[in-house]
Enzyme design. Structure first.
Site, PDB file in Angstrom:
ATOM      1  N   LEU A   1      19.363-132.962-118.381  1.00 34.74           N
ATOM      2  CA  LEU A   1      19.387-134.409-118.496  1.00 34.74           C
ATOM      3  C   LEU A   1      18.002-134.985-118.801  1.00 34.74           C
ATOM      4  O   LEU A   1      17.045-134.760-118.057  1.00 34.74           O
ATOM      5  CB  LEU A   1      19.929-135.029-117.208  1.00 34.74           C
ATOM      6  CG  LEU A   1      20.042-136.554-117.180  1.00 34.74           C
ATOM      7  CD1 LEU A   1      21.049-137.031-118.214  1.00 34.74           C
ATOM      8  CD2 LEU A   1      20.426-137.043-115.790  1.00 34.74           C
ATOM      9  N   ASP A   2      17.919-135.747-119.911  1.00 37.66           N
ATOM     10  CA  ASP A   2      16.713-136.481-120.312  1.00 37.66           C
ATOM     11  C   ASP A   2      15.492-135.582-120.482  1.00 37.66           C
ATOM     12  O   ASP A   2      14.356-136.014-120.315  1.00 37.66           O
ATOM     13  CB  ASP A   2      16.394-137.591-119.292  1.00 37.66           C
ATOM     14  CG  ASP A   2      17.470-138.651-119.231  1.00 37.66           C
ATOM     15  OD1 ASP A   2      18.170-138.844-120.237  1.00 37.66           O
ATOM     16  OD2 ASP A   2      17.619-139.299-118.175  1.00 37.66           O
ATOM     17  N   GLU A   3      15.717-134.312-120.858  1.00 42.22           N
ATOM     18  CA  GLU A   3      14.597-133.395-121.016  1.00 42.22           C
ATOM     19  C   GLU A   3      14.525-132.811-122.422  1.00 42.22           C
ATOM     20  O   GLU A   3      13.737-131.900-122.680  1.00 42.22           O
ATOM     21  CB  GLU A   3      14.685-132.267-119.982  1.00 42.22           C
ATOM     22  CG  GLU A   3      14.656-132.754-118.557  1.00 42.22           C
ATOM     23  CD  GLU A   3      13.815-131.878-117.634  1.00 42.22           C
ATOM     24  OE1 GLU A   3      13.273-130.872-118.107  1.00 42.22           O
ATOM     25  OE2 GLU A   3      13.719-132.237-116.465  1.00 42.22           O
TER      26      GLU A   3
END
Length: 284
Positions: free
Chosen positions: A227-229
């Site tokens: 997530l969000d990486e």
């Protein structure tokens, strides 16, 4: 506008790569209108993007990939060639917030940069009338804890039917499952209303407010199972002060989210973004 072919690639760094590409184009009377290159020393990889005037070649543009393949094989290139006569097909995903969706629809109508929107998918009905007024099919795919897996498989089916080159999460407020992230790796971009890697996850403006930050921003990045990486494509910031509430910050952030997503999408559809591990090489 002249029709162009865009060759983009990365490969193990070695001597003679630029010469081989330029020689191939020159041997076929090709006219290079733009060229950029970069060596990522930590990875030992070479990155390049070349625009070629299609009509200058002494063979049909449709034959470029087949003719260039031996050069690509010689250097072990991870490569592709795109034709400006075939704009990228971009499926938009959205939820209730409208600002990013409406901005991209306006840019699509104006052809601010060349892309086609074959459909819009949402887990809410809010924007059906606006999307259909643009002559674009709208698909309502509700997502609940009980139906999540079925919903994602339905979305994958819609992506394939639309022959999507790229999927854009225009403030789509659902976390895509791991299968979708892997099946469409390198083809999904998201706008995160924060300056990653700071304040990932939910309610980033509230997180930023608690830390007393003086700058807030937005990040456009590729979606991965983490997530969000995913690799970052575009970022920007605006200044705030102690008097701004999380709600003020969210309001101010909408403008920068629109701009950052549009810049990121433009860079991707113009083949200016090449993946370099968990980073990107971006040719402006």
């Amino acid at each position: 506008m002249d029709r162009t072919l865009t060759l983009s690639f990365s490969c193990p760094d070695a001597s003679g790569i630029v010469a081989a590409v330029a020689s191939f184009v020159a041997q076929h009377q090709g006219w290079i209108t733009e060229a950029s290159q970069h060596t990522e020393t930590e990875l030992g990889r070479f990155f390049m993007r070349v625009e070629i005037r299609a009509e200058s070649l002494d063979f049909p543009a449709e034959e470029f990939a087949a003719r260039f393949a031996p050069v690509a094989a010689r250097f072990g290139m991870d490569w592709k060639v795109s034709d400006s006569a075939q704009p990228r097909r971009v499926v938009l995903l959205c939820s209730k917030q409208e600002h990013c969706l409406y901005d991209l629809l306006a840019r699509h109508v104006a052809q601010d940069f060349p892309f086609v929107v074959p459909c819009v998918i949402s887990n809410h009905e809010n924007h059906r009338k606006v999307v259909e007024a643009h002559g674009i099919p709208f698909h309502f795919v509700p997502v609940t804890p009980e139906t999540k897996q079925a919903a994602y498989r339905k979305m994958e089916q819609l992506f394939r039917e639309a022959q999507a080159d790229l999927i854009v999460l225009a403030r789509y407020m659902q976390v895509l499952d791991e299968q979708m992230c892997r099946d469409f790796a390198g083809k999904i971009i998201n706008i995160h209303h924060s300056f990653l890697p700071s304040f990932a996850g939910a309610k980033p403006y509230h997180q930023a407010h608690r830390r007393g930050v003086k700058l807030i921003g937005a990040t456009c990045h590729f979606v991965t199972p983490d997530l969000d990486e995913g690799p970052i494509v575009e970022q920007d910031v605006i200044r705030i002060d102690h008097s701004d509430t999380p709600e003020d910050m969210a309001h101010l952030g909408k403008d920068i989210e629109k701009v950052v997503l549009a810049r990121g999408l433009r860079a991707v559809v113009e083949d200016r973004v090449l993946l370099a591990g968990n980073k990107t090489v971006i040719f402006r």
